[in-house]
Motif scaffolding. Sequence first.
Motif, PDB file in Angstrom:
ATOM      1  N   UNK A  37     -10.490  -1.352 -14.571  1.00  0.00           N
ATOM      2  CA  UNK A  37     -10.695  -0.007 -15.136  1.00  0.00           C
ATOM      3  C   UNK A  37      -9.432   0.630 -15.680  1.00  0.00           C
ATOM      4  N   UNK A  38      -8.285   0.261 -15.206  1.00  0.00           N
ATOM      5  CA  UNK A  38      -6.989   0.866 -15.558  1.00  0.00           C
ATOM      6  C   UNK A  38      -6.973   2.358 -15.279  1.00  0.00           C
ATOM      7  N   UNK A  39      -7.708   2.773 -14.300  1.00  0.00           N
ATOM      8  CA  UNK A  39      -7.859   4.201 -14.036  1.00  0.00           C
ATOM      9  C   UNK A  39      -7.834   4.515 -12.543  1.00  0.00           C
ATOM     10  N   UNK A  40      -7.375   3.594 -11.715  1.00  0.00           N
ATOM     11  CA  UNK A  40      -7.274   3.860 -10.286  1.00  0.00           C
ATOM     12  C   UNK A  40      -8.605   3.960  -9.569  1.00  0.00           C
ATOM     13  N   UNK A  41      -9.626   3.331 -10.111  1.00  0.00           N
ATOM     14  CA  UNK A  41     -10.962   3.463  -9.521  1.00  0.00           C
ATOM     15  C   UNK A  41     -11.482   2.133  -8.957  1.00  0.00           C
ATOM     16  N   UNK A  42     -11.344   1.062  -9.709  1.00  0.00           N
ATOM     17  CA  UNK A  42     -12.030  -0.175  -9.311  1.00  0.00           C
ATOM     18  C   UNK A  42     -11.277  -0.975  -8.240  1.00  0.00           C
ATOM     19  N   UNK A  56       2.874   6.436  -6.484  1.00  0.00           N
ATOM     20  CA  UNK A  56       1.548   5.782  -6.471  1.00  0.00           C
ATOM     21  C   UNK A  56       0.620   6.281  -7.576  1.00  0.00           C
ATOM     22  N   UNK A  57       0.934   7.417  -8.193  1.00  0.00           N
ATOM     23  CA  UNK A  57       0.110   7.940  -9.288  1.00  0.00           C
ATOM     24  C   UNK A  57      -1.196   8.520  -8.790  1.00  0.00           C
ATOM     25  N   UNK A  58      -2.080   8.803  -9.769  1.00  0.00           N
ATOM     26  CA  UNK A  58      -3.382   9.388  -9.423  1.00  0.00           C
ATOM     27  C   UNK A  58      -4.419   8.276  -9.308  1.00  0.00           C
ATOM     28  N   UNK A  62     -10.540   6.564  -1.965  1.00  0.00           N
ATOM     29  CA  UNK A  62     -11.231   5.503  -1.229  1.00  0.00           C
ATOM     30  C   UNK A  62     -10.841   4.106  -1.742  1.00  0.00           C
ATOM     31  N   UNK A  63     -10.231   4.050  -2.925  1.00  0.00           N
ATOM     32  CA  UNK A  63      -9.860   2.749  -3.490  1.00  0.00           C
ATOM     33  C   UNK A  63      -8.563   2.224  -2.884  1.00  0.00           C
ATOM     34  N   UNK A  64      -7.674   3.157  -2.507  1.00  0.00           N
ATOM     35  CA  UNK A  64      -6.424   2.757  -1.840  1.00  0.00           C
ATOM     36  C   UNK A  64      -6.260   3.670  -0.627  1.00  0.00           C
ATOM     37  N   UNK A  65      -6.580   3.134   0.546  1.00  0.00           N
ATOM     38  CA  UNK A  65      -6.553   3.974   1.754  1.00  0.00           C
ATOM     39  C   UNK A  65      -5.116   4.129   2.258  1.00  0.00           C
ATOM     40  N   UNK A  66      -4.906   5.114   3.136  1.00  0.00           N
ATOM     41  CA  UNK A  66      -3.570   5.323   3.700  1.00  0.00           C
ATOM     42  C   UNK A  66      -3.125   4.107   4.512  1.00  0.00           C
ATOM     43  N   UNK A  67      -4.083   3.467   5.166  1.00  0.00           N
ATOM     44  CA  UNK A  67      -3.748   2.266   5.953  1.00  0.00           C
ATOM     45  C   UNK A  67      -3.209   1.178   5.016  1.00  0.00           C
ATOM     46  N   UNK A  68      -3.882   1.014   3.878  1.00  0.00           N
ATOM     47  CA  UNK A  68      -3.428   0.003   2.899  1.00  0.00           C
ATOM     48  C   UNK A  68      -2.046   0.365   2.350  1.00  0.00           C
ATOM     49  N   UNK A  69      -1.860   1.657   2.069  1.00  0.00           N
ATOM     50  CA  UNK A  69      -0.553   2.089   1.556  1.00  0.00           C
ATOM     51  C   UNK A  69       0.542   1.788   2.585  1.00  0.00           C
ATOM     52  N   UNK A  70       0.227   2.088   3.841  1.00  0.00           N
ATOM     53  CA  UNK A  70       1.220   1.839   4.908  1.00  0.00           C
ATOM     54  C   UNK A  70       1.540   0.348   4.999  1.00  0.00           C
ATOM     55  N   UNK A  71       0.561  -0.485   4.614  1.00  0.00           N
ATOM     56  CA  UNK A  71       0.789  -1.939   4.655  1.00  0.00           C
ATOM     57  C   UNK A  71       1.492  -2.433   3.385  1.00  0.00           C
ATOM     58  N   UNK A  77      -2.250  -0.341 -11.692  1.00  0.00           N
ATOM     59  CA  UNK A  77      -2.580   0.394 -12.925  1.00  0.00           C
ATOM     60  C   UNK A  77      -2.119   1.844 -12.843  1.00  0.00           C
ATOM     61  N   UNK A  78      -1.719   2.304 -11.655  1.00  0.00           N
ATOM     62  CA  UNK A  78      -1.284   3.702 -11.491  1.00  0.00           C
ATOM     63  C   UNK A  78       0.161   3.798 -11.031  1.00  0.00           C
ATOM     64  N   UNK A  79       0.654   2.801 -10.293  1.00  0.00           N
ATOM     65  CA  UNK A  79       1.962   2.908  -9.646  1.00  0.00           C
ATOM     66  C   UNK A  79       3.089   2.756 -10.651  1.00  0.00           C
ATOM     67  N   UNK A  80       4.068   3.672 -10.544  1.00  0.00           N
ATOM     68  CA  UNK A  80       5.238   3.641 -11.435  1.00  0.00           C
ATOM     69  C   UNK A  80       6.495   3.454 -10.583  1.00  0.00           C
ATOM     70  N   UNK A  81       7.505   2.750 -11.123  1.00  0.00           N
ATOM     71  CA  UNK A  81       8.661   2.390 -10.291  1.00  0.00           C
ATOM     72  C   UNK A  81       9.620   3.556 -10.048  1.00  0.00           C
TER      73      UNK A  81
END
Length: 337
Positions: A37-42, A56-58, A62-71, A77-81
Motif C-alpha cells: 500500500x505504501x501508506x502504513x496500512x498493509x 516511524x512516520x504515520x 494495529x499494523x505496527x504494535x508497540x511490542x513490534x516496535x520495541x523488538x 514505507x513510512x520510516x525515515x532515517x
Amino acid sequence: MSFRATIQPSGHNFPIEEHETILEAAIKHGYILPYNCRDGVCGVCKGKIAEGRVDYGKYLASTLTDVEKAAGMALFCCAKPQSDLVIECREVNAVSDIPVRTMPCRVQKMDKLAEDVMVLQLRLPTNERLQFLAGQYISILLKDQKPRSFSLANAPHNDEFLELHVRLITGGAFTGHVFNEMKERDILRIRGPLGTFFLREDSDKPVIFVASGTGFAPIKAIIEHALHIDLKRTMHFYWGVHKLADFYMLEKAKQWESSGVKFTPVLSEPLPSDNWQGRIGLVHQAVLDDFRDLSEYEVYACGAPVMVEAARRDYTVQRGLPEDAFFSDMFTFTPKE
Ligand SMILES: Cc1cc2nc3c(=O)[nH]c(=O)nc-3n(C[C@H](O)[C@H](O)[C@H](O)COP(=O)(O)OP(=O)(O)OC[C@H]3O[C@@H](n4cnc5c(N)ncnc54)[C@H](O)[C@@H]3O)c2cc1C
C-alpha cells in the motif's frame, strides 16, 4: 541531511535522505523490497531496524504494535532515517517474488492521444498499491471472456495510477468497449503483475529498445525507471509507427534525449502531409542498418508479433546478438475460447 542504509543479509547499500522513506530510497537506487500500500496500512513492508534510529512516520497503529516496535520492527514505507541504518529484510530479486493479485480499479482518466490509441489512468482502491517491475503487464478480467493483456506504461516509482496504452483493434471486444462505451469512473477488474519483460539490471551492456505502436508502453516504463535510478548504460530507443500522427507521445520520447537516450523515430508509411524528414521503413530494419555487430548489446523489443519475431531472428542470426540478450513481449491477440 544524507545517511547510508545497508540491507542485510544481501549487504546492498544506498544513500538515503532525511526526508525519504526507506522504501522510497531503496526503490530509487534499484533495490526492490516487498511492499503493497505504501501508506502504513498493509504491513507488507515491515522489517527490522538492526542498527540506527528512525522516525516511524504515520501508520495504522494495529499494523505496527508497540511490542513490534520495541523488538526493532518498522514499516519501511513510512520510516525515515535519523542516522545511518542497517535494515533486515528480503529483497525482490525476481518476478516470482512479487505477488500476483486480483483487484478492482477505477478508470480515473481517459485520453485519446491518437485516432486509435487511448491512454488510461487506473486508480486502485484506497491504501492499495500494485507492486511490479517496469515493463510487466496486467490482465483485464472480463465477464464470460478470457482476460485481455495490457502493459503497464508507468514505472514503479510513479505508481499513484496504473497507466495503460490501449490500441483499438478492429472487431476487438474489449478495445472496442474502451473506445465506444467506457467512461471515466467505470470499474475494471485486473490481475497482475505478470510477465518477465523487465530490465536486467545485473548487466552493464548497452541497451537497444525497439517498439512498434503501443509497444511503446512497457518501453516507456522501463526507460522512465532507468532514468529514475540513473542507469549508467548507453540506451538507444527505436519507435516505429505508420504515419506521424501515430506517434502519440512523441514529445515524451524526444525529452529523454536530454537525459542521454538516443531516440530514433521511424515511419513505415508517412503521408505526404507529414513532410517527414526522418527515417522511413520498418523499425527493426532501422536497427539492422545502424548496427553491424550486436554481440555486446542487450535488445528489448515489444509490439506487433511480426516485428518482434523479425527482430529476434535477424539480430541473432545476422548481427551476433546472443539469444539470452534478447527480451520481448509480443502483443498477441487473446486466443478465442
Ligand atoms: C503480454 C501482452 C501485453 C500487451 N500489451 C498491450 C498494450 O499495452 N497495448 C495494446 O494496445 N495491446 C496490448 N496487447 C495486445 C492486446 O492484449 C490485444 O490486442 C487484445 O486481444 C485486444 O483485445 P480485444 O478484446 O479488443 O480484441 P479481441 O476481441 O481479442 O479480438 C482480437 C482480434 O481477433 C478478431 N476476432 C474477434 N473475434 C473473433 C472470432 N470469433 N474469430 C476470429 N477472429 C476474431 C478481432 O477482429 C480482432 O482482430 C498485449 C498483449 C500481450 C500478450
